[in-house]
Design a protein around this motif. Sequence first.
Motif, short mmCIF file in Angstrom:
data_model
loop_
_atom_site.label_atom_id
_atom_site.label_comp_id
_atom_site.label_asym_id
_atom_site.label_seq_id
_atom_site.Cartn_x
_atom_site.Cartn_y
_atom_site.Cartn_z
N VAL A 1 -24.38 -6.23 -17.51
CA VAL A 1 -24.36 -5.99 -19.17
C VAL A 1 -25.37 -6.77 -19.79
O VAL A 1 -25.81 -7.91 -19.10
N SER A 2 -25.78 -6.76 -20.75
CA SER A 2 -26.86 -7.74 -21.69
C SER A 2 -26.40 -7.76 -23.19
O SER A 2 -26.05 -6.55 -23.63
N LEU A 3 -26.30 -8.94 -23.64
CA LEU A 3 -25.69 -9.20 -24.93
C LEU A 3 -26.94 -10.28 -25.65
O LEU A 3 -27.21 -11.10 -24.99
N THR A 4 -27.21 -9.76 -26.87
CA THR A 4 -28.16 -10.64 -27.63
C THR A 4 -27.53 -11.17 -28.97
O THR A 4 -26.95 -10.26 -29.48
N VAL B 1 -22.32 -18.53 -20.28
CA VAL B 1 -21.42 -18.04 -21.35
C VAL B 1 -20.53 -17.44 -20.59
O VAL B 1 -20.63 -16.29 -19.90
N GLU B 2 -18.95 -17.61 -21.07
CA GLU B 2 -17.99 -16.81 -20.20
C GLU B 2 -16.95 -16.52 -21.52
O GLU B 2 -16.76 -17.18 -22.60
N ILE B 3 -16.90 -15.04 -21.75
CA ILE B 3 -16.18 -14.29 -22.96
C ILE B 3 -14.95 -13.68 -21.83
O ILE B 3 -15.07 -12.75 -21.31
N VAL C 1 -13.46 -9.90 -18.74
CA VAL C 1 -14.29 -11.18 -18.26
C VAL C 1 -15.73 -10.56 -18.47
O VAL C 1 -16.23 -9.93 -17.63
N TYR C 2 -16.27 -11.50 -19.36
CA TYR C 2 -17.89 -11.22 -19.39
C TYR C 2 -18.29 -12.73 -18.75
O TYR C 2 -18.10 -13.52 -19.55
N ARG C 3 -19.29 -12.55 -17.67
CA ARG C 3 -20.02 -14.05 -17.26
C ARG C 3 -21.36 -13.79 -17.41
O ARG C 3 -21.97 -12.81 -16.83
N LEU C 4 -22.05 -14.40 -18.27
CA LEU C 4 -23.23 -14.16 -18.46
C LEU C 4 -24.13 -15.54 -18.68
O LEU C 4 -23.60 -16.50 -18.68
#
Length: 129
Positions: free
Chosen positions: A48-51, A112-114, A124-127
């Motif tokens: 994934v990619s988050l901006t 960042v972990e969401i 779990v998002y690990r970015l």
Amino acid sequence: MRFSLFSAVCFLLLITSCQKSTPTPDLNGTYTGTFQRQSGGGGQVSQVSLTFSGGKWSGNSQIPKYPGLCSGTYDVNGKKITFTNVCYWTADFDWSLILSDEYDLNVSGNVVEIIKQAPSYKDVYRLSK
């Protein structure tokens, strides 16, 4: 008796005014990494990619609708982040995969972990930036 009550009130005010507040992290930028819905010891992983920019977010996923990313707004309050997703969604998938509502937020440098803990799964998002 008044002196001790006055002293107690002053002491409480002093303690509460000295507590450290959690600084709001600056998330502005583009982060890439993984999303995983953990259920029963595992789960599919998607790139994934988050901006993040000025209270707005947008995102993409390698697997369509896993998770449900598009765009919206976000608000950080301490170690919590709340997402609003403004996109229209069709009814052909699990809407609990849409990035919205409140999540736990852990920031360490550019990582960042969401995380969202639900009764039967954990998202779990690990970015990293």
